[in-house]
Design a protein around this motif. Sequence first.
Motif, PDB file in Angstrom:
ATOM      1  N   ASP A  50       5.909   1.109 -11.509  1.00 44.77           N
ATOM      2  CA  ASP A  50       4.454   1.272 -11.570  1.00 44.77           C
ATOM      3  C   ASP A  50       3.761  -0.041 -11.931  1.00 44.77           C
ATOM      4  N   GLY A  53       4.404  -2.569  -8.967  1.00 46.10           N
ATOM      5  CA  GLY A  53       3.664  -2.173  -7.774  1.00 46.10           C
ATOM      6  C   GLY A  53       2.167  -2.132  -7.996  1.00 46.10           C
ATOM      7  N   GLY A  54       1.756  -1.615  -9.143  1.00 48.45           N
ATOM      8  CA  GLY A  54       0.333  -1.429  -9.409  1.00 48.45           C
ATOM      9  C   GLY A  54      -0.404  -2.681  -9.807  1.00 48.45           C
ATOM     10  N   PHE A  55       0.270  -3.584 -10.516  1.00 49.75           N
ATOM     11  CA  PHE A  55      -0.405  -4.814 -10.941  1.00 49.75           C
ATOM     12  C   PHE A  55       0.082  -6.030 -10.160  1.00 49.75           C
ATOM     13  N   ALA A  58      -0.117  -5.178  -6.035  1.00 46.31           N
ATOM     14  CA  ALA A  58      -1.424  -4.701  -5.572  1.00 46.31           C
ATOM     15  C   ALA A  58      -2.576  -5.587  -6.007  1.00 46.31           C
ATOM     16  N   THR A  59      -2.418  -6.317  -7.107  1.00 44.64           N
ATOM     17  CA  THR A  59      -3.523  -7.116  -7.639  1.00 44.64           C
ATOM     18  C   THR A  59      -3.203  -8.599  -7.713  1.00 44.64           C
ATOM     19  N   THR A 171      -6.269  -3.137  -3.493  1.00 44.81           N
ATOM     20  CA  THR A 171      -6.038  -2.474  -4.774  1.00 44.81           C
ATOM     21  C   THR A 171      -6.474  -1.008  -4.749  1.00 44.81           C
ATOM     22  N   SER A 175      -3.979   1.564  -1.933  1.00 42.29           N
ATOM     23  CA  SER A 175      -3.136   2.346  -2.827  1.00 42.29           C
ATOM     24  C   SER A 175      -3.478   3.838  -2.823  1.00 42.29           C
ATOM     25  N   LEU A 176      -4.765   4.151  -2.602  1.00 40.02           N
ATOM     26  CA  LEU A 176      -5.199   5.523  -2.818  1.00 40.02           C
ATOM     27  C   LEU A 176      -5.628   6.261  -1.560  1.00 40.02           C
ATOM     28  N   GLN A 186      -0.037  -4.808   1.348  1.00 37.94           N
ATOM     29  CA  GLN A 186       0.695  -4.257   0.208  1.00 37.94           C
ATOM     30  C   GLN A 186       1.686  -3.182   0.660  1.00 37.94           C
TER      31      GLN A 186
END
Length: 239
Positions: A50, A53-55, A58-59, A171, A175-176, A186
């Motif tokens: 997480d 992948g999330g920071f 993705a960022t 981001t 992702s969403l 990504q």
Amino acid sequence: MYNPTVARLTQRALLGRRRAAILFVLPALLILISVAVRVFDGVDDQIASDVLGGFALATMVPLIGVIAGTGAIGPEIDDGSIVYLLSKPLKRSSIIFTKLIVAIAVTMAFSAVPTFIAGWILNGNGQQIAIAYTVAALVASIAYSALFLLLGTVSRHAVVIGLVYALVWETFFGSLVEGARTLSVQQWSLALAKKIGGDGIIASDVTLPLAVILLVGVTVAATWFAGQKLRTLKLAGEE
């Protein structure tokens, strides 16, 4: 194609004091977050995925790509100093290719390396998660550098547009929003990460063959268009 002089000038511009300081902020933050997560939550493969992948993916990677890709050529076009390069007996395709190589190297150094370190801190590369996300960061660095280098050649607002793309599209939408995922660098890079490791932890909505095709296609197309755009820039006295 590769020109050492152009590379040296581009590297000096990208790694100047102000820009280098900005480049160090996100990797340092990733390492700090990883240390804090490891201290408070211990080793957890899902949490490690997480965070990476999330920071990181993705960022951090797209934002560093914005800084390196647009910074490799945008400022020179904006202040007019690009004319000094264009007045030399250099192929404009060589200028673009060299600047792309430097932008890729800088993006990889400031994104893939800290991603690998963060992965080891988080779970010691359990399930190959650190390596998987490092490879994803390496591949994404190439595509982002090409895209943002192109952006730097076509717009004086490249940084702003790049930041909107990185923060809003990659981001948030990447992702969403399900329909937008197939058009996200990504997600393409996550397809490679999923193949390498994670064993059900790393997910991507894009199949690996399609991801490879899109990554290569976008990189080649963006580089070609950047070269074409640079060729349209005319110097005084040129017909």
